[in-house]
Design a protein around this motif. Structure first.
Motif, short mmCIF file in Angstrom:
data_model
loop_
_atom_site.label_atom_id
_atom_site.label_comp_id
_atom_site.label_asym_id
_atom_site.label_seq_id
_atom_site.Cartn_x
_atom_site.Cartn_y
_atom_site.Cartn_z
N UNK A 148 -8.45 4.91 17.72
CA UNK A 148 -8.30 5.99 16.87
C UNK A 148 -7.08 6.92 17.02
N UNK A 149 -6.74 7.19 18.11
CA UNK A 149 -5.61 8.06 18.59
C UNK A 149 -4.30 7.30 18.38
N UNK A 150 -4.26 6.19 18.96
CA UNK A 150 -2.97 5.47 18.94
C UNK A 150 -2.53 4.62 17.93
N UNK A 151 -3.09 3.93 17.21
CA UNK A 151 -2.89 2.82 16.33
C UNK A 151 -2.40 3.46 15.12
N UNK A 152 -1.16 2.78 14.63
CA UNK A 152 -0.57 3.14 13.52
C UNK A 152 -0.19 2.06 12.63
N UNK A 211 -1.94 12.95 9.86
CA UNK A 211 -3.02 12.37 9.58
C UNK A 211 -2.83 11.20 8.68
N UNK A 212 -2.17 11.31 7.58
CA UNK A 212 -1.93 10.26 6.83
C UNK A 212 -0.95 9.32 7.17
N UNK A 213 -0.07 9.72 7.72
CA UNK A 213 0.97 8.67 8.12
C UNK A 213 0.58 7.76 9.44
N UNK A 214 -0.51 8.49 10.36
CA UNK A 214 -1.17 7.42 11.41
C UNK A 214 -1.85 6.30 10.71
N UNK A 215 -2.43 6.58 9.34
CA UNK A 215 -3.32 5.61 8.88
C UNK A 215 -2.36 4.75 7.76
N UNK A 216 -0.99 5.13 7.92
CA UNK A 216 0.01 4.39 6.86
C UNK A 216 0.57 4.80 5.69
N UNK A 251 4.21 5.06 0.16
CA UNK A 251 3.88 3.71 0.91
C UNK A 251 2.47 3.92 1.26
N UNK A 252 1.93 2.74 1.38
CA UNK A 252 0.48 2.30 1.65
C UNK A 252 0.17 1.55 2.84
N UNK A 253 -0.94 1.61 3.43
CA UNK A 253 -1.19 0.64 4.86
C UNK A 253 -1.49 -0.56 4.24
N UNK A 254 -1.30 -1.65 5.17
CA UNK A 254 -1.70 -2.96 4.89
C UNK A 254 -2.18 -3.77 6.24
N UNK A 255 -3.05 -4.42 6.27
CA UNK A 255 -3.44 -5.03 7.41
C UNK A 255 -4.27 -6.31 6.87
N UNK A 256 -3.83 -7.69 7.51
CA UNK A 256 -4.64 -8.76 7.06
C UNK A 256 -4.85 -8.95 5.64
N UNK A 290 -12.22 2.42 5.61
CA UNK A 290 -11.88 0.83 5.74
C UNK A 290 -11.09 0.65 7.16
N UNK A 291 -10.28 1.61 7.36
CA UNK A 291 -9.63 1.43 8.59
C UNK A 291 -10.46 1.90 9.77
N UNK A 292 -11.35 2.57 9.82
CA UNK A 292 -12.42 2.89 10.81
C UNK A 292 -13.21 1.67 11.20
N UNK A 293 -13.57 1.00 10.11
CA UNK A 293 -14.31 -0.27 10.46
C UNK A 293 -13.33 -1.20 10.93
N UNK A 294 -12.15 -1.49 10.64
CA UNK A 294 -11.32 -2.38 11.26
C UNK A 294 -11.09 -2.26 12.76
N UNK A 295 -10.78 -0.95 13.05
CA UNK A 295 -10.65 -0.63 14.43
C UNK A 295 -11.95 -0.68 15.20
#
Length: 303
Positions: free
Chosen positions: A160-164, A193-198, A215-220, A250-255
């Motif tokens: 939660x603290x480190x993943x960007x 806070x928003x940048x850490x989530x992409x 810009x928006x975050x994307x993962x898999x 959705x990011x929390x569930x992935x982490x």
């Protein structure tokens, strides 16, 4: 004094010498606290009330000149039950009977015991149970700790603290409808806070000063968008969570899924050093009580 008898004679109606106790009409008039529905209601019950062993005339524990009050064994049973309840739920303002003082002191001492997360650092590991649980002692209390849940929560809070997350720039910045000036100020003040989530933002090119999503975050194959920004914004506005731990659902569930797969599993044997490390790291977490999937972390076995 009865006139004409030539002798003095007392006539006491309902007094202490009339029948060894108060008359039926007097019982409960001032609320003896025994749970009569007419005066105290069924929930009163005399628990935590000084009237449980009240003064003479309450119809509970006083004695008249002729012996014990009316009620006999029933009154004794009620008094005993109330004394037991008073011992369990002690109050500092309660005037205890001499015989119940020790019980009340012990109850107050028990209620004052609170488990703090720093206590994980003071625990003494006793061993491993069933290749899935750590037995640890804190003073005279014995606890069982889920080794998978404990390690998973430690890993999750670190992620939660480190993943960007990877950012996907938008070719055309997107205007977010419905943003108030206060919302824009919150986003600017918590840009990290928003940048850490992409998420990234920019000012509108038309000179209006409006905030645009750039810009928006994307993962898999999963891409987050405006709805996830609105969710984060609402949680920041409520102020009920630490900004450092805020992530879109959705990011929390992935982490949480990533933390689960990379943590110590049930069925793995641990030596003393590994068990101590799992337990001691819990003391440094923000919320070492449940894993990300709400699985309880520890349980007290005995005291």
């Amino acid at each position: 004094v009865v006139a004409g008898t030539g002798a003095a004679e007392e006539q006491l109606v309902g007094g202490p010498n009339a029948g060894g106790g108060d008359s039926e009409e007097d019982e409960g008039l001032d609320g003896d606290g025994i749970g009569s529905e007419g005066e105290g209601g069924p929930a009163d019950g005399g628990i935590g009330s000084e009237r449980v062993s009240g003064p003479a005339g309450s119809g509970i524990s006083s004695e008249g000149d002729g012996g014990a009050v009316s009620g006999g064994a029933c009154a004794g049973a009620v008094s005993s039950s109330a004394a037991l309840s008073r011992g369990r739920f002690a109050s500092a303002s309660l005037l205890a009977a001499a015989t119940g003082a020790d019980a009340e002191v012990a109850a107050e001492r028990e209620l004052a015991r609170v488990f703090n997360k720093s206590d994980f650092g003071r625990m003494q590991v006793c061993g491993q149970f069933n290749l899935g649980f750590i037995l640890a002692r804190l003073g005279r209390d014995l606890f069982i700790i889920d080794q998978h849940a404990a390690d998973e929560k430690t890993t999750f809070e670190r992620l939660q603290r480190t993943v960007v997350l990877t950012k996907q720039p938008l070719m055309v910045p997107q205007r977010m409808a419905g943003l108030s000036p206060l919302d824009e100020m919150i986003i600017r003040d918590h840009a990290d806070v928003f940048q850490r989530s992409g998420f990234e933002f920019c000012d509108a090119s038309d000179g209006s000063g409006a905030l645009m999503l750039s810009a928006v975050p994307t993962s898999r194959g999963t891409t987050l968008g405006v709805s996830d920004v609105a969710e984060l914004l609402g949680r920041l506005r409520s102020g009920q969570e630490a900004p450092a731990q805020l992530r879109p659902a959705r990011v929390r569930a992935m982490l949480a899924s990533r933390a689960c797969r990379s943590s110590i599993m049930i069925g793995r044997a641990l030596d003393g050093r590994q068990m101590r490390r799992v337990v001691e790291r819990l003391a440094g977490l923000d919320a070492p009580w449940n894993c990300p999937h709400r699985r309880p972390m520890k349980q007290e076995l005995c005291s």
